[in-house]
Design a protein around this motif. Sequence first.
Motif, short mmCIF file in Angstrom:
data_model
loop_
_atom_site.label_atom_id
_atom_site.label_comp_id
_atom_site.label_asym_id
_atom_site.label_seq_id
_atom_site.Cartn_x
_atom_site.Cartn_y
_atom_site.Cartn_z
N GLN A 200 17.50 6.66 3.52
CA GLN A 200 16.91 7.26 2.26
C GLN A 200 17.28 8.60 1.97
O GLN A 200 16.41 9.09 0.83
CB GLN A 200 15.25 6.85 2.27
N ASN A 201 17.76 9.32 2.55
CA ASN A 201 17.94 10.58 2.42
C ASN A 201 16.74 11.48 2.35
O ASN A 201 16.53 12.20 1.32
CB ASN A 201 19.07 10.69 1.25
N LEU A 202 15.94 11.14 3.24
CA LEU A 202 14.51 12.02 3.12
C LEU A 202 14.95 13.51 3.90
O LEU A 202 15.63 13.62 4.72
CB LEU A 202 13.54 11.25 4.12
N GLU A 203 13.84 14.28 3.28
CA GLU A 203 13.75 15.62 3.99
C GLU A 203 12.74 15.87 5.26
O GLU A 203 12.84 16.60 6.03
CB GLU A 203 13.56 16.55 2.98
N ALA A 204 11.83 14.93 5.03
CA ALA A 204 10.68 14.78 5.99
C ALA A 204 9.99 13.47 6.09
O ALA A 204 10.02 13.07 4.86
CB ALA A 204 9.81 15.90 5.71
N ILE A 205 9.42 13.29 7.10
CA ILE A 205 8.82 11.85 7.23
C ILE A 205 7.14 12.12 7.99
O ILE A 205 7.15 12.79 8.86
CB ILE A 205 9.32 10.84 8.09
N PHE A 206 6.22 11.74 7.31
CA PHE A 206 4.94 12.02 7.89
C PHE A 206 4.75 10.63 8.53
O PHE A 206 4.54 9.49 8.14
CB PHE A 206 4.04 11.99 6.77
N PHE A 207 4.19 10.71 10.08
CA PHE A 207 4.27 9.75 10.89
C PHE A 207 3.09 9.79 11.72
O PHE A 207 3.16 10.36 12.89
CB PHE A 207 5.58 9.70 11.88
N PRO A 208 1.61 9.57 11.12
CA PRO A 208 0.88 9.88 11.70
C PRO A 208 0.31 8.84 12.94
O PRO A 208 -0.72 7.79 12.91
CB PRO A 208 -0.39 9.81 10.79
N GLY B 178 -4.44 4.57 10.23
CA GLY B 178 -3.28 4.61 9.55
C GLY B 178 -3.46 4.53 8.03
O GLY B 178 -2.82 5.43 7.45
N GLU B 179 -4.17 3.60 7.52
CA GLU B 179 -4.38 3.44 6.16
C GLU B 179 -5.23 4.77 5.72
O GLU B 179 -4.72 5.24 4.50
CB GLU B 179 -5.20 2.10 5.92
N GLU B 180 -6.00 5.36 6.35
CA GLU B 180 -6.73 6.51 6.02
C GLU B 180 -5.76 7.76 5.72
O GLU B 180 -5.60 8.52 4.75
CB GLU B 180 -7.85 6.76 6.91
N PHE B 181 -5.05 7.95 6.91
CA PHE B 181 -3.90 8.91 6.98
C PHE B 181 -2.96 8.78 5.70
O PHE B 181 -2.59 9.84 4.99
CB PHE B 181 -3.46 9.04 8.34
N ALA B 182 -2.39 7.65 5.48
CA ALA B 182 -1.47 7.31 4.47
C ALA B 182 -2.17 7.58 2.98
O ALA B 182 -1.42 8.15 2.25
CB ALA B 182 -1.07 5.69 4.52
N GLN B 183 -3.31 7.21 2.86
CA GLN B 183 -4.01 7.60 1.68
C GLN B 183 -4.20 9.07 1.20
O GLN B 183 -3.85 9.42 0.29
CB GLN B 183 -5.22 6.95 1.39
N LEU B 184 -4.50 9.82 2.38
CA LEU B 184 -4.42 11.13 2.15
C LEU B 184 -3.41 11.89 1.91
O LEU B 184 -3.28 12.67 1.10
CB LEU B 184 -5.28 11.86 3.39
N PHE B 185 -2.20 11.25 2.85
CA PHE B 185 -0.79 11.93 2.54
C PHE B 185 -0.53 11.53 1.10
O PHE B 185 0.23 12.57 0.26
CB PHE B 185 0.23 11.31 3.39
N ARG B 186 -0.48 10.45 0.69
CA ARG B 186 -0.10 10.00 -0.79
C ARG B 186 -0.85 10.72 -1.87
O ARG B 186 -0.05 11.28 -2.78
CB ARG B 186 -0.45 8.50 -1.26
N SER B 187 -2.20 10.97 -1.91
CA SER B 187 -2.68 11.72 -2.58
C SER B 187 -2.33 13.34 -2.59
O SER B 187 -2.00 14.03 -3.73
CB SER B 187 -4.64 11.66 -2.16
N ARG B 188 -2.05 13.95 -1.43
CA ARG B 188 -1.61 15.40 -1.55
C ARG B 188 -0.16 15.38 -2.09
O ARG B 188 0.05 16.38 -2.79
CB ARG B 188 -1.38 15.82 -0.06
N VAL B 189 0.74 14.50 -1.86
CA VAL B 189 2.12 14.38 -2.32
C VAL B 189 1.94 14.25 -3.69
O VAL B 189 2.59 15.10 -4.50
CB VAL B 189 2.82 13.51 -1.61
#
Length: 77
Positions: free
Chosen positions: A67-75, A25-36
């Motif tokens: 939070q009025n989000l348009e999309a959620i990344f949920f790995p 989960g931490e690995e996917f989260a870091q990759l997603f944060r970086s890409r965003v």
Amino acid sequence: SLMQRVDAAFRYTRYGLVFPRDAAGEEFAQLFRSRVQDLGLQLAYENSYQRDDFSAIFAIAQEAREQNLEAIFFPDS
């Protein structure tokens, strides 16, 4: 290519990130944060949870909804 398909998911501007609190989960989260960040988009919400803690997942879903989000990344499965 795979990267083009992944980048196609970045057509929104307000993203949320919800991930399991473990190594994968931490690995996917870091990759997603970086890409965003690389794409200049907004990570407007982030939270993590222990696997199988359904009450925490429910609370996170309630919180993310506000939070009025348009999309959620949920790995997670």
